[in-house]
Design a protein around this motif. Structure first.
Motif, PDB file in Angstrom:
ATOM      1  N   PRO A  99      54.989 -38.432  -5.275  1.00 35.35           N
ATOM      2  CA  PRO A  99      56.037 -39.379  -4.876  1.00 35.35           C
ATOM      3  C   PRO A  99      56.996 -38.826  -3.824  1.00 35.35           C
ATOM      4  CG  PRO A  99      55.777 -39.345  -7.262  1.00 35.35           C
ATOM      5  CD  PRO A  99      54.972 -38.204  -6.721  1.00 35.35           C
ATOM      6  N   LYS A 100      57.289 -37.526  -3.881  1.00 35.98           N
ATOM      7  CA  LYS A 100      58.216 -36.946  -2.893  1.00 35.98           C
ATOM      8  C   LYS A 100      57.624 -36.982  -1.485  1.00 35.98           C
ATOM      9  CE  LYS A 100      60.838 -34.022  -5.982  1.00 35.98           C
ATOM     10  NZ  LYS A 100      61.320 -32.678  -6.284  1.00 35.98           N
ATOM     11  N   LYS A 101      56.328 -36.669  -1.371  1.00 37.80           N
ATOM     12  CA  LYS A 101      55.656 -36.697  -0.061  1.00 37.80           C
ATOM     13  C   LYS A 101      55.169 -38.099   0.295  1.00 37.80           C
ATOM     14  CE  LYS A 101      53.852 -31.971  -0.050  1.00 37.80           C
ATOM     15  NZ  LYS A 101      52.618 -31.176   0.033  1.00 37.80           N
ATOM     16  N   LYS A 102      55.207 -39.003  -0.682  1.00 38.38           N
ATOM     17  CA  LYS A 102      54.690 -40.368  -0.516  1.00 38.38           C
ATOM     18  C   LYS A 102      53.209 -40.348  -0.132  1.00 38.38           C
ATOM     19  CE  LYS A 102      59.196 -42.159   0.689  1.00 38.38           C
ATOM     20  NZ  LYS A 102      60.028 -42.780   1.685  1.00 38.38           N
ATOM     21  N   THR A 103      52.441 -39.567  -0.895  1.00 35.55           N
ATOM     22  CA  THR A 103      51.011 -39.438  -0.636  1.00 35.55           C
ATOM     23  C   THR A 103      50.207 -39.627  -1.914  1.00 35.55           C
ATOM     24  OG1 THR A 103      51.026 -37.049  -1.020  1.00 35.55           O
ATOM     25  CG2 THR A 103      51.357 -37.781   1.250  1.00 35.55           C
ATOM     26  N   VAL A 104      48.959 -40.002  -1.718  1.00 34.42           N
ATOM     27  CA  VAL A 104      47.943 -39.982  -2.769  1.00 34.42           C
ATOM     28  C   VAL A 104      46.737 -39.282  -2.159  1.00 34.42           C
ATOM     29  CG1 VAL A 104      46.381 -41.338  -4.213  1.00 34.42           C
ATOM     30  CG2 VAL A 104      48.725 -42.124  -3.846  1.00 34.42           C
ATOM     31  N   SER A 160      42.854 -39.226   1.576  1.00 37.36           N
ATOM     32  CA  SER A 160      44.275 -39.349   1.248  1.00 37.36           C
ATOM     33  C   SER A 160      44.870 -40.549   1.957  1.00 37.36           C
ATOM     34  CB  SER A 160      45.030 -38.095   1.680  1.00 37.36           C
ATOM     35  OG  SER A 160      44.996 -37.960   3.089  1.00 37.36           O
ATOM     36  N   TRP A 161      46.021 -40.957   1.473  1.00 37.14           N
ATOM     37  CA  TRP A 161      46.845 -41.889   2.229  1.00 37.14           C
ATOM     38  C   TRP A 161      48.281 -41.441   2.129  1.00 37.14           C
ATOM     39  CZ3 TRP A 161      50.414 -44.556  -0.644  1.00 37.14           C
ATOM     40  CH2 TRP A 161      50.092 -45.008  -1.906  1.00 37.14           C
ATOM     41  N   GLU A 162      49.031 -41.747   3.186  1.00 37.97           N
ATOM     42  CA  GLU A 162      50.429 -41.349   3.283  1.00 37.97           C
ATOM     43  C   GLU A 162      51.239 -42.535   3.782  1.00 37.97           C
ATOM     44  OE1 GLU A 162      53.175 -38.230   5.857  1.00 37.97           O
ATOM     45  OE2 GLU A 162      51.006 -38.055   5.890  1.00 37.97           O
ATOM     46  N   VAL A 163      52.345 -42.791   3.121  1.00 36.82           N
ATOM     47  CA  VAL A 163      53.231 -43.894   3.500  1.00 36.82           C
ATOM     48  C   VAL A 163      54.444 -43.311   4.214  1.00 36.82           C
ATOM     49  CG1 VAL A 163      54.673 -45.773   2.631  1.00 36.82           C
ATOM     50  CG2 VAL A 163      52.510 -45.249   1.510  1.00 36.82           C
ATOM     51  N   SER A 164      54.811 -43.918   5.355  1.00 37.82           N
ATOM     52  CA  SER A 164      56.018 -43.482   6.058  1.00 37.82           C
ATOM     53  C   SER A 164      56.685 -44.700   6.701  1.00 37.82           C
ATOM     54  CB  SER A 164      55.690 -42.431   7.124  1.00 37.82           C
ATOM     55  OG  SER A 164      54.795 -42.955   8.082  1.00 37.82           O
ATOM     56  N   GLY A 165      57.977 -44.576   6.903  1.00 38.74           N
ATOM     57  CA  GLY A 165      58.735 -45.652   7.530  1.00 38.74           C
ATOM     58  C   GLY A 165      58.765 -45.486   9.042  1.00 38.74           C
ATOM     59  N   ARG A 212      54.248 -47.606   7.802  1.00 39.16           N
ATOM     60  CA  ARG A 212      52.966 -47.085   8.297  1.00 39.16           C
ATOM     61  C   ARG A 212      52.205 -46.500   7.117  1.00 39.16           C
ATOM     62  NH1 ARG A 212      53.543 -43.208  12.918  1.00 39.16           N
ATOM     63  NH2 ARG A 212      53.185 -45.089  14.132  1.00 39.16           N
ATOM     64  N   LEU A 213      50.917 -46.818   7.045  1.00 44.98           N
ATOM     65  CA  LEU A 213      50.033 -46.259   6.039  1.00 44.98           C
ATOM     66  C   LEU A 213      48.934 -45.518   6.771  1.00 44.98           C
ATOM     67  CD1 LEU A 213      49.149 -46.049   3.047  1.00 44.98           C
ATOM     68  CD2 LEU A 213      47.779 -48.091   3.443  1.00 44.98           C
ATOM     69  N   ARG A 214      48.849 -44.228   6.555  1.00 45.91           N
ATOM     70  CA  ARG A 214      47.825 -43.403   7.199  1.00 45.91           C
ATOM     71  C   ARG A 214      46.732 -43.133   6.173  1.00 45.91           C
ATOM     72  NH1 ARG A 214      48.050 -37.205   8.745  1.00 45.91           N
ATOM     73  NH2 ARG A 214      46.228 -37.137  10.083  1.00 45.91           N
ATOM     74  N   LEU A 215      45.502 -43.524   6.483  1.00 43.68           N
ATOM     75  CA  LEU A 215      44.363 -43.384   5.572  1.00 43.68           C
ATOM     76  C   LEU A 215      43.349 -42.425   6.170  1.00 43.68           C
ATOM     77  CD1 LEU A 215      42.577 -44.279   3.139  1.00 43.68           C
ATOM     78  CD2 LEU A 215      41.707 -46.089   4.634  1.00 43.68           C
ATOM     79  N   LEU A 216      42.956 -41.439   5.387  1.00 44.48           N
ATOM     80  CA  LEU A 216      41.860 -40.539   5.744  1.00 44.48           C
ATOM     81  C   LEU A 216      40.840 -40.632   4.616  1.00 44.48           C
ATOM     82  CD1 LEU A 216      43.955 -37.413   6.793  1.00 44.48           C
ATOM     83  CD2 LEU A 216      42.860 -39.063   8.295  1.00 44.48           C
TER      84      LEU A 216
END
Length: 75
Positions: free
Chosen positions: A13-18, A34-39, A46-50
């Motif tokens: 939750p702190k990094k906003k990643t799974v 992985s995916w990462e959520v950022s504003g 923005r949702l970054r998906l790898l």
């Protein structure tokens, strides 16, 4: 061809990643990523998906060489 795999998922939750990593020996494929959520400054999200996957085809050599192009196109 049915794809079967298992992955272990961990959220931060702190990094906003799974992130997910393959569980080896489960099924005929491995999937990790992985995916990462950022504003964004605009207020949008923005949702970054790898994602990376590998699949083992359960066919003998000559048949596998004929089926592989079809499977690559479908997946």
């Amino acid at each position: 061809v049915q794809t079967v795999y298992a992955s272990r998922y961990v959220n931060d939750p702190k990094k906003k990643t799974v992130t997910w990593t393959p569980i080896l020996g489960e099924g005929n494929a491995t999937v990790g990523g992985s995916w990462e959520v950022s504003g964004l400054p605009s207020g949008k999200t923005r949702l970054r998906l790898l994602n990376k996957g590998d699949m083992e085809l359960p066919f003998p050599g000559p048949v596998k060489s004929l089926v592989t192009p079809f499977v690559k196109r479908e997946y």
